[in-house]
Enzyme design. Structure first.
Site, PDB file in Angstrom:
ATOM      1  N   ASP A  83       0.865  -1.184   0.019  1.00  0.00           N
ATOM      2  CA  ASP A  83       0.095   0.013  -0.008  1.00  0.00           C
ATOM      3  C   ASP A  83       0.807   1.273  -0.050  1.00  0.00           C
ATOM      4  O   ASP A  83       2.105   1.090   0.359  1.00  0.00           O
ATOM      5  CB  ASP A  83      -1.151  -0.006   1.233  1.00  0.00           C
ATOM      6  CG  ASP A  83      -2.061   0.972   0.948  1.00  0.00           C
ATOM      7  OD1 ASP A  83      -2.085   1.917  -0.180  1.00  0.00           O
ATOM      8  OD2 ASP A  83      -3.098   0.942   1.628  1.00  0.00           O
TER       9      ASP A  83
HETATM   10  C1  BGC Z   1      -4.871   3.513   0.003  1.00  0.00           C
HETATM   11  C2  BGC Z   1      -5.092   2.389  -0.974  1.00  0.00           C
HETATM   12  C3  BGC Z   1      -4.889   2.913  -2.283  1.00  0.00           C
HETATM   13  C4  BGC Z   1      -3.753   3.770  -2.395  1.00  0.00           C
HETATM   14  C5  BGC Z   1      -3.475   4.498  -3.634  1.00  0.00           C
HETATM   15  C6  BGC Z   1      -3.584   4.302  -0.182  1.00  0.00           C
HETATM   16  O1  BGC Z   1      -3.626   5.472   0.670  1.00  0.00           O
HETATM   17  O2  BGC Z   1      -4.840   2.877   1.329  1.00  0.00           O
HETATM   18  O3  BGC Z   1      -6.164   1.837  -0.685  1.00  0.00           O
HETATM   19  O4  BGC Z   1      -5.081   2.134  -3.592  1.00  0.00           O
HETATM   20  O5  BGC Z   1      -3.577   4.899  -1.383  1.00  0.00           O
HETATM   21  O6  BGC Z   1      -4.276   5.656  -3.975  1.00  0.00           O
END
Ligand code: BGC
Length: 769
Positions: free
Chosen positions: A277
């Site tokens: 993530d």
């Molecule tokens: C989130 C993810 C997301 C990623 C990209 C993160 O902060 O937890 O779910 O896919 O950002 O935007």
């Protein structure tokens, strides 16, 4: 040679190769064996391949002869190696539809996407075909705009009603979550774009999400928090998995070799790549070793430390080579690598129709005294509540979508032909405009909506105006809303109505009921709220969750009876917050800044808890009303003695006045002699087609040994105990329509697995009934 490469690309490549003598010596992706390609990479190049490129300002340069992509607002992309024939691939959110920026610098066009119903609403349809169709439409939009991997679906468990991202997740039940996710993956990937199921795993809160240490027993992990992912991986075959921010039993998931290698790959057979993530974890070297193949969104400090670890030998070349191999195995499937054209023209009109149908097929009718709904179109409607005039389309954060428009409840009612009280509408519109002027326009997507929420209390109309409306209108509708969003959990006080909301319901209810008129509440909320204290004051309650851009039309479809409601709750509505099994340990300790959260409730989450511990709920899991009635005929079991499989069949008949669909739920009650078991668990479900009055449909359900099994952590095995089992064929977890029983003559060891992810300390877990 990859047949997906166009002649155009080959010609371009040849021209490129002939003018670049150095490149001539290098193998080309798609032409040369992958190992040759990896061997030709320097350590620096390898370190760049395993870390994203966006945050370094690297442009995702197109391969020679290919279309240069110019998408604004993607979540991230991988590093391009043009001379090796490796393009950047584009990764973008998210679970309610594609999120890219609607405008591009120096370009007057708009690049809108469809905001579909959020996951907890879509799952309330219990309709896997619908989830697949919505996935297909999302995949089509990703393909049309040139995105290779949609960062979706998200399937963490609703562990507590205050969980900030519950709207992005399907349910408190792992079977329903896993099946929904598998259907979404199939739909999205049918378009030739990939998915990234997230957030793997046990990411059930937003408070201190990057550091929180989640302590869970092996049994709760296996049966609750990993089960949905297991189903999604095995049945959906996602191209990628996104590890989560949190730690499980002391180790960041992105640094946990047991989770990513032993379980996900060896045990479950996952064959794509794992990405972190965004900014997740705290040690790039450990992440590489653990099989977190790609670090997103990519920082120079990460690639530098990987590069030097490769140079000093503290990180084995084979580890990074393995990770690159996995990334490239997916890159070669992508639209970018295959040079599929970017049309920039998704079918937004068709997808809006699907978003409306999906929302209306999923909304849950919680209450409908004396057939208050559907409402006759001659009725003059007084529409109360700020957000009746401004729909909360979805939650905030990466799960948002930049949609072209949204339809409010009021807009939807007008379009359906209802006469609304115009004076009331004007008052609310003016009030909302006032609030909008107060919020900072530069606010990010993450904060804009809650800001409006915080500057605007419910409009205080005063008793006199409400009494006038009760005299001049036939019925009252009130919207209540709660925005849920990424990056923070809701507060306990948000679970309850505000004083202004309570007052509004009280005044409208008193005035309208005095005149013998009815009151309907529409819940435009992202997560569960308290309903028991105020529901007696109203005649009908429609739960619309965050319904996507067509929400108002879909609400009107239910209110008018154009669509007969068939949604059922995927999460329980407790009576009070204190009744929630995790109320005492969410979001962890110490309370002011949690470091650790102990899942003492073990497997007793949601209805598994309420049922086993005899706690009444306001509305149970699986519950939802219809405008018609269904009868459940006598079920037939293929055998009374379970050996290795069992078939259950049952016919459902529509006994009521209008056409409708029923969600049939099959729960299992296990003997619970050798291990503690919840009093019932969902093991199968299906939704009938549209049954006209009098029509009947037969449904079949397969029960295999794994569905009967529980996880015995002492033996690291899925075991079935001997004894008498019951199947409850039900219309909700609390409304059992038919029961059948069968016998398992001898205990069975269904599957022995490797001992993994054990908690560092003994958890004093609950043991149920
Ligand atoms: C989130 C993810 C997301 C990623 C990209 C993160 O902060 O937890 O779910 O896919 O950002 O935007």
């Amino acid at each position: 040679m990859n047949i997906g490469l166009s002649t155009f690309y080959l010609l371009g490549l040849l021209v490129y190769l002939s003018i670049n003598t150095k490149a001539q010596e290098r193998p080309i992706f798609g032409h040369s064996p992958v190992q040759q390609l990896i061997d030709a990479m320097t350590n620096e190049e390898k370190s760049l391949m395993v870390t994203g490129a966006k945050r370094r300002g690297v442009i995702p340069t197109a391969l020679p002869g290919q279309q240069q992509k110019n998408i604004e607002g993607v979540g991230g992309y991988t590093y391009p190696f043009v001379d090796l024939g490796i393009p950047s691939i584009m990764l973008s959110d998210g679970p309610a539809g594609l999120r890219i920026a609607p405008r591009r610098y120096g370009d007057s066009s708009h690049y809108y996407c469809t905001a579909f119903p959020v996951a907890n609403l879509l799952a309330s349809s219990w309709d896997l075909q619908l989830a697949e169709a919505v996935g297909k439409a999302m995949g089509q939009e990703a393909l049309a705009y040139g995105v290779d991997i949609l960062l979706a679906p998200a399937l963490n468990i609703h562990r507590n009603p205050l969980g900030g991202r519950n709207f992005e997740y399907y349910s408190e039940d792992p079977l329903l979550s896993g099946k929904m996710a598998a259907a979404a993956i199939k739909g999205i990937q049918s378009q030739g774009v990939g998915t990234s199921i997230k957030h793997f795993a046990a990411n059930n809160q937003e408070t201190n999400r990057r550091t929180i240490n989640t302590i869970i027993s092996e049994r709760a992990l296996r049966e609750i928090y990993l089960k949905g992912f297991e189903i999604a991986v095995k049945e959906g075959k996602p191209w990628t998995v996104m590890s989560s921010y949190n730690k499980i039993n002391g180790i960041h998931t992105s640094q946990n070799v047991e989770l990513l290698e032993n379980l996900l790959r060896k045990e479950w057979g996952f064959d794509g790549f794992v990405m972190s993530d965004w900014y997740g974890g705290d040690d790039p070297i450990k992440q590489m070793k653990a099989g977190n193949d790609l670090l997103m969104p990519g920082l120079a400090t990460w690639s530098n430390s990987i590069d030097s670890a490769l140079n000093t030998g503290s990180l084995a070349t084979e580890v990074v080579d393995r990770n690159i191999r996995r990334i490239l195995s997916i890159v070669q499937r992508t639209p970018t690598f295959k040079n599929r054209p970017v049309s920039n023209q998704p079918n937004l009109k068709q997808h809006a129709e699907l978003a409306r149908k999906a929302a209306a097929s999923s909304m849950v009718l919680l209450k409908n005294e004396n057939t208050t709904l559907p409402l006759d179109k001659t009725q003059k409607v007084a529409v109360f509540g700020n957000y009746s005039y401004k729909l909360i389309v979805g939650g905030t954060g990466s799960g948002m979508v930049n949609n072209a428009y949204s339809v409010s409840l009021a807009d939807g009612l007008v379009a359906a032909g209802y006469p609304l009280d115009q004076d009331l509408a004007n008052r609310y519109h003016n009030y909302l405009a006032l609030g909008e002027r107060k919020i900072d326009k530069s606010d990010s997507l993450i904060t804009a909506m809650p800001k409006l929420d915080s500057v605007l209390n419910e409009l205080q109309l005063g008793k006199k105006i409400i009494q006038e409306k009760a005299a001049s209108c036939d019925v009252a509708l009130i919207s209540l809303m709660r925005v849920f969003g990424e990056g923070g959990d809701r507060k306990q006080t948000d679970f309850y109505l505000t004083n202004a909301e309570e007052e509004l319901i009280k005044q409208v209810s008193t005035s309208f009921r005095k005149k013998g008129k009815k009151v309907v509440v529409v819940l435009n909320i992202g997560g569960v709220i308290e309903t028991a204290s105020w529901r007696d004051q109203v005649d009908a309650i429609l739960l619309a969750w965050h319904p996507g851009q067509e929400g108002g039309h879909a609400m009107a479809d239910i209110i008018s009876g154009r669509i007969n409601p068939s949604g059922k709750l995927t999460t329980s509505f407790p009576l009070r917050y204190e009744n929630v099994p995790t109320a005492k340990n969410f979001p962890g300790t110490p309370a002011d800044n949690p470091l650790k959260v102990l899942y003492e409730e073990g497997i007793y989450i949601g209805y598994r808890y309420y049922d086993s511990y005899n706690r009444k709920t306001a509305y149970p899991f699986g519950y939802g009303l219809s405008y018609t009635r269904f009868s459940y005929k006598e079920p037939i079991l293929s055998t009374k003695v379970f050996r290795d499989n069992l078939n259950l069949s049952i016919s459902i008949q529509n006994d009521g006045p209008v056409a409708g669909r029923e969600v049939v739920q099959v729960y299992l009650r296990a003997p619970g002699l050798s291990m503690h078991k919840p009093s019932k668990e969902l093991k199968a479900f299906a939704k009938t087609g549209t049954l006209t009055p009098g029509a009947m449909e037969r449904m079949d359900f397969q029960i295999d040994p794994l569905l009967l099994a529980s996880f015995n952590s002492k033996k690291s095995a899925w075991e079935v105990e001997a004894g008498t089992y019951e199947l409850y064929i039900s219309s909700s977890s609390s409304h059992i329509k038919k029961k059948v029983s069968f016998n398992v003559p001898k205990g069975m060891l269904v599957k022995k697995v490797e001992k993994l992810l054990a908690p560092p300390e003994e958890i004093n877990e609950w043991t149920g009934r």
